[in-house]
Design a protein around this motif. Structure first.
Motif, mmCIF file in Angstrom:
data_model
loop_
_atom_site.group_PDB
_atom_site.id
_atom_site.type_symbol
_atom_site.label_atom_id
_atom_site.label_comp_id
_atom_site.label_asym_id
_atom_site.label_seq_id
_atom_site.Cartn_x
_atom_site.Cartn_y
_atom_site.Cartn_z
ATOM 1 N N LEU A 142 -1.054 9.859 -8.297
ATOM 2 C CA LEU A 142 -0.406 10.847 -7.289
ATOM 3 C C LEU A 142 1.041 10.951 -6.651
ATOM 4 N N LEU A 143 1.365 11.721 -6.516
ATOM 5 C CA LEU A 143 3.109 11.956 -6.167
ATOM 6 C C LEU A 143 2.663 11.807 -4.108
ATOM 7 N N ASN A 144 3.189 10.957 -4.210
ATOM 8 C CA ASN A 144 3.424 10.688 -2.580
ATOM 9 C C ASN A 144 3.778 11.454 -1.719
ATOM 10 N N GLY A 145 4.792 12.142 -2.451
ATOM 11 C CA GLY A 145 5.729 13.415 -1.276
ATOM 12 C C GLY A 145 5.005 14.333 -0.681
ATOM 13 N N THR A 151 3.802 2.322 -3.711
ATOM 14 C CA THR A 151 3.480 2.383 -5.162
ATOM 15 C C THR A 151 4.709 2.893 -5.761
ATOM 16 N N ASP A 152 4.404 4.477 -5.427
ATOM 17 C CA ASP A 152 6.039 4.859 -5.925
ATOM 18 C C ASP A 152 6.408 5.459 -5.062
ATOM 19 N N GLU A 153 8.131 5.478 -5.299
ATOM 20 C CA GLU A 153 8.786 6.672 -3.920
ATOM 21 C C GLU A 153 8.848 7.680 -4.610
ATOM 22 N N THR A 154 8.581 9.082 -4.504
ATOM 23 C CA THR A 154 9.280 10.036 -5.345
ATOM 24 C C THR A 154 10.215 11.335 -4.563
ATOM 25 N N ARG A 161 1.136 -1.352 -0.008
ATOM 26 C CA ARG A 161 -0.142 0.173 0.140
ATOM 27 C C ARG A 161 0.809 1.228 0.457
ATOM 28 N N THR A 162 2.025 1.191 0.813
ATOM 29 C CA THR A 162 2.837 2.187 0.966
ATOM 30 C C THR A 162 3.380 2.141 0.077
ATOM 31 N N GLN A 174 -0.735 8.444 0.247
ATOM 32 C CA GLN A 174 -0.963 6.702 0.994
ATOM 33 C C GLN A 174 -1.647 6.368 2.122
#
Ligand SMILES: Nc1ncnc2c1ncn2[C@@H]1O[C@H](COP(=O)(O)OP(=O)(O)OP(=O)(O)O)[C@@H](O)[C@H]1O
Ligand SMILES: [Mg+2]
Lengths: 828, 218
Positions: B94-97, A825-828, A822-823, B138
């Protein structure tokens, strides 16, 4: 755009990959700055300590007083000047007399270092900054004994009357050239004329001493050098003594090498973090593109980001570096001189340049190629593979070579390290191709975690290759450095015990047996006896030295008189580099063997005919061999050795050296009393001083090794950390498919251990190659196979990488797969 | 407003070249709402991305407001996108940061909008996520993420909205709410609407439905 960058910069600080980039940059800059500050301070301190060996920052030795013009040059360059005159004279006391070497010094002598004296035999040693005043005579302790006087007694030197005032315990420049006689008495220079001891033809040495700003010294050198001619010689601190300068030279080279290696490590860390960061920027870039930012905009965006990152990295890095070096200095406070010389701004400039060059060389290829990512990529989850890794490796290797070159200013170091890097790159690239294919074949025969672990390596070929490259270079560097440290320290070790610390010469042939007898009675350990004649090289293959050597700064070094000897056997501290030592069946032609550096300087080749001039007589000899000489063995050593006597044995002077502990100094009195005509040099204080410097250098080397080691562990951690998020996702997936925790852990171990093993093997090969060049060419050690590296490096790397990798990723297995997926998905 | 002529697209794959679009002719006028439907893998998302200027066709022409974007370079195409296009992605992106509001504000920042934050909050309100503006993607459910993605497209206030299955992850009620919103904008600002959807209800509300099969309209 700027607003957006600044805004996103703040956000990125929270993303792991960016923080990693910034941290590696800061750590890189910090370690380089710390090493530079440290090296610079040690270097400056060593330099000023070395300066004490000649009591000045530079001096001109001559057989005549320095011309007035040089005083003007010194004045123009704002340099301090002192002069000394050394000559032999008879000292007369009430009921004894003794020939002594007198050193007459000007009021501001010594310019560097200080004198240690006693006011009376039973008084404390005092440290003072200037020599005797007019009318006073200071004497070495032995002279007081020999003359049977006490401080305060009136004595005569030549025609002039003096008060024997103080006991000289130590003078800074007692070393000089090894074969110059150490002065034993000191007067003021204004008293020289009154003694009347300097007659036409007496052997007098004049020193013209300079001290001041290094630039000013250089300026004065360029002006004075062309005027030196035959009668003068320029001496800089490094040349103070052969043993000292070779130790200093090695130390400097080592520190430079260590500095260069830390540049390498830094680059590797940055490359990794940047690559990882860029990989995670792809989504963002594609997204920004769909919002309508063009390639140019993306380019600008990342350029700005790089600049911002660079500034931040430098601020943290240089501050950190300064703090780090403070900690070191504090930790080792009692081991270093109290007044460690300051470092200046150079380390910070080096830090800044390193920071920006490595950042741009390593981080910009992956980041600046982001501009070509197609916005459509956002529609599918594919990752842009591209050749960013290749570009950044090529770019990085070149940039590192450049940096090392800039940092060490030594083509040789640069070439060696550059070669080693290329070797590593090539090996890793090859592995990506061949070995991974091999593992594929193996892997098909395997089951379970072996199979999954090895296939993980396959899947990310490029990244695996990169990681192998990283570990291999890290281990290589550490192996090279620690081996070098060991060789260096071992090299210096022999100087600790029983190294000859006294020279006797001017031993006449008929006295030789008697002297030998005296030594053996006293059970003193004496090295070989060599006959000695003074002479100079005048022609090579019929060509005069003037024609042969370009009239540059070095010529006078080759035109001056040499000590020549002849010997049947090769000294233990000599090694034949080219040609051969005398064959048994010698022909009638006189043969000679030359010292390596001397031969190099004169461009001598085997078979050359060298014409010598000895005592007005000219004769020629054929060059049969070239020798490398360990000058710091403190045995008598010679630039030129003949295969047979060049002078009548009875006319020759003999020389030898011996070891005498300070507790048995009294033996010298007996020796000189029995053989008043011999000359004696006491080098024990010099050797002790050299030893102390070597101790400092050893400390510095050990410390820097520790720093480099720390940095390399950091690089390893960074590199593994970079893959943690990838592995989290993978192992979560594996577990969602039903793999249990230990399966996942074993997959991780197999993966990391194989990387470690491959890296360890490459590192051993690379280190061996590297060490061969570094040790043989740079430090002039004997070449040999370093089996310890082969035994230790692969095993240790396997365990270490597996352990670090496991420790860094094991946490992954404790999170629930759902949470991870879940956490992640894709890191920026 | 939007036109394509004989659009072809092929991609290289391990089994040779794969044709995804095989001659698409399309004409959409300003203010029109069009639904593209078809089986999974028929090429809908590819077409949508293509006409939004995110990708270049192998052959054929694409016009947005009379500009042939298929002939432009990436730099100029980016300008067109900035001026005309808002896109809702099938997988949100969507951007996680960034938190929800920042995600919505991001395209506004790109456009240099000083009012980006307030606008972002306003549009989050409209998709019913005013409470969630500070949450990171998230922390949001799939449907909530989709709504943030929609709010982001709305916030662009672009003349054309492309939406790839905008209600795919939503329950019927919320889906209807979002659809209302889409058509509201379409009416208010004469926004052109191009949707890809599997929902026949949503398709029916559009002025026109185009059916795709194996890279062609049928
Ligand atoms: N870059 C590419 N490389 C390989 N295949 C591709 C690529 N782009 C699209 N495809 C293929 O083209 C076909 C159409 O893809 P597209 O995403 O347009 O389908 P879709 O109609 O949107 O399907 P869905 O309704 O499942 O989203 C698929 O079979 C897909 O695998
Ligand atoms: Mg689709």
């Amino acid at each position: 755009m700027f607003r957006l960058v600044v805004k996103l910069f703040g956000k990125m600080l929270r993303s792991k990959s960016f923080t990693l980039l910034l941290i590696s940059l800061a750590v890189a800059t910090a370690s380089i700055t710390a090493i530079s500050i440290f090296v610079e301070r040690i270097n400056n301190t060593l330099y000023s300590e070395a300066a004490e060996f000649i009591a000045a920052d530079a001096k001109v030795q001559g057989s005549m007083p320095a011309p007035q013009e040089w005083y003007q040059i010194a004045k123009k360059n704002e340099l301090d000047v002192a002069q000394t005159t050394q000559f032999s004279a008879m000292i007369f006391a009430q009921n004894a007399m003794q020939l002594a070497r007198i050193k007459a010094v000007s009021t501001n002598y010594p310019l560097r270092g200080s004198l240690q004296i006693r006011d009376a035999a039973n008084q404390e040693v005092r440290i003072i900054g200037s020599g005797p005043t007019v009318g006073k005579l200071w004497l070495a302790p032995r002279l007081f004994t020999a003359l049977n006087i006490r401080p305060g007694t009136k004595v005569k030197v030549g025609d002039a009357e003096f008060i024997a005032e103080k006991i000289i315990v130590q003078e800074p420049d007692s070393v000089g050239s090894t074969f110059a006689m150490a002065p034993r008495a000191m007067i003021h220079i204004d008293d020289v004329d009154a003694t009347g001891a300097i007659q036409l033809g007496s052997r007098v040495n004049h020193d013209f001493m300079l001290a001041g700003d290094p630039q000013a010294i250089d300026a004065a050198k360029t002006q004075i050098y062309p005027q030196l001619g035959e009668h003068y010689r320029w001496v800089s601190p490094e040349e103070g003594s052969a043993a000292f300068s070779s130790a200093l030279d090695r130390a400097k080279r080592f520190l430079l090498l260590a500095g260069s290696l830390s540049v390498l490590l830094a680059s590797v860390a940055i490359a990794l973090a940047a690559h990882h960061f860029a990989a995670h920027q792809q989504t963002q870039v594609a997204l920004l593109k769909t919002f309508g930012i063009g390639p140019k905009g993306i380019q600008q965006f990342y350029l700005l980001l790089l600049i911002l990152t660079g500034c931040t990295g430098f601020i943290f890095g240089s501050t950190g570096g300064w703090l780090l070096h403070q900690v070191i200095v504090a930790l080792l406070a009692d081991l270093f001189p109290q007044d460690l010389a300051s470092a200046g701004t150079k380390p910070y400039i080096i830090g800044a340049i390193t920071c920006s060059v490595t950042l741009f060389a390593f981080a910009s290829p992956p980041l600046l190629t982001l501009k070509s990512i197609a916005p459509a990529q956002i529609l599918r989850q594919e990752k842009n593979k591209g050749n960013a890794i290749l570009i950044s490796v090529v770019c990085g290797v070149l940039a590192t070579a450049l940096l090392i070159g800039f940092y060490s200013l030594d083509i040789y170091i640069t070439a060696i390290l550059f070669g080693a890097m290329l070797l590593c790159v090539a090996a890793s690239a090859l592995t990506a191709k061949i070995l991974l294919k091999l593992t594929k074949t193996i892997q098909n025969k395997l089951r379970g975690y072996w199979r999954v672990g090895l296939s993980n390596l396959q899947r990310q070929k490029q990244f695996t290759a990169l990681q192998i490259f990283v570990f291999a270079s890290v281990v290589l560097l550490v192996a090279v450095l620690s081996q070098l440290r060991t060789s260096l320290v071992e090299q210096w070790q022999p100087q600790m015990a029983e190294t000859p610390n006294h020279f006797v010469f001017n031993i006449f042939h008929d006295e030789l047996a008697l002297i030998q007898n005296t030594f053996s009675e006293a059970e003193v350990n004496v090295s070989e006896y060599y006959p000695m004649s003074r002479g100079r090289v005048v022609k090579i293959n019929g060509q005069s030295l003037k024609e042969r050597i370009i009239p540059d700064m070095q010529r006078s070094d080759y035109e001056r008189e040499l000590n020549l000897t002849w010997s049947e056997t090769l000294g233990k501290d000599n090694r034949i580099d080219a040609g051969a030592w005398w064959p048994d069946d010698r022909n009638s032609q006189l043969s000679v063997s030359a010292e390596y550096n001397y031969a190099l300087g004169l461009g001598l080749k085997l078979g050359d005919t060298i014409t010598f001039s000895v005592a007005g007589r000219e004769f020629s000899a054929e060059l049969k061999s070239i020798r490398r000489v360990k000058w710091d063995s403190m045995n008598p050593n010679f630039y030129m050795i003949f295969d047979r006597p060049i002078a009548d044995n009875f006319a020759a002077n003999w020389i030898t050296s011996f070891y005498l502990p300070s507790s048995e100094k009294a033996f010298l009195n007996k020796l000189l009393a029995d053989h008043p005509t011999i000359s004696l040099i006491e080098l024990d204080q010099t050797i002790a001083a050299v030893q102390e410097i070597l101790n400092h250098v050893t400390m510095a080397i050990e410390f820097i090794l520790m720093l480099v080691l720390g940095a390399s562990i950091l690089v390893m951690l960074t590199s593994i950390q970079a893959t943690v998020s990838e592995r989290r996702r993978e192992s979560a997936l594996l577990r969602s498919f039903g793999a249990n925790r230990s399966f996942v852990q074993q997959v991780l171990i197999v993966e990391f251990a194989s990387i470690g093993l491959l890296a360890g093997i490459f590192a051993s090969a690379g280190a061996e190659a590297c060490l061969y060049f570094v040790q043989v060419k740079l430090f002039e050690f004997e070449p040999h196979i370093h089996w310890q590296i082969w035994a230790i490096a692969p095993a240790l790397t396997t365990v270490l990488v597996a352990a670090i990798g496991y420790a860094a990723t094991v946490g992954v297995t404790h999170e629930t797969p759902l949470h991870v997926l879940r956490t992640q998905t894709d890191e920026t | 407003m939007l036109e394509t002529r004989q659009l072809f697209h092929e991609v290289p794959t391990a089994e040779g070249r794969l044709a995804i679009l095989k001659g698409i002719d399309l004409n959409i006028t300003k203010g029109e709402s069009v639904a593209i439907v078809g089986a999974s893998g028929s090429g809908k998302s590819t077409l949508l991305g293509m006409i939004a200027g995110l990708d270049c066709p192998s052959a054929g022409q694409i016009f947005i407001d009379k500009t042939e974007i298929s002939a432009l370079n990436e730099e100029l195409r980016a300008e067109i996108r900035q001026r005309y296009v808002a896109f809702v992605f099938q997988n949100f992106q969507l951007l996680n940061g960034l938190n929800a509001a920042e995600n919505v504000a991001l395209p506004l920042e790109v456009r240099g909008d000083r009012d980006s934050h307030a606008k972002a909050i306003r549009y989050l309100n409209r998709v019913g996520l005013s409470e969630r503006s500070k949450h990171s993607p998230q922390q949001l459910s799939g449907g909530e993420q989709q709504r943030v993605a929609i709010a982001r497209a709305f916030a662009c206030e672009a003349p054309i909205i492309f939406a790839d299955e905008p209600t795919g992850n939503l329950d019927a009620e919320t889906g209807a709410l979002i659809a209302d919103l889409l058509f509201e904008l379409n009416r208010e600002h004469a926004t052109t609407l191009v949707l890809v959807t599997h929902s026949s209800e949503l398709a029916e509300r559009c002025d026109r439905t185009l059916k795709m099969h194996a890279g062609k309209f049928i």
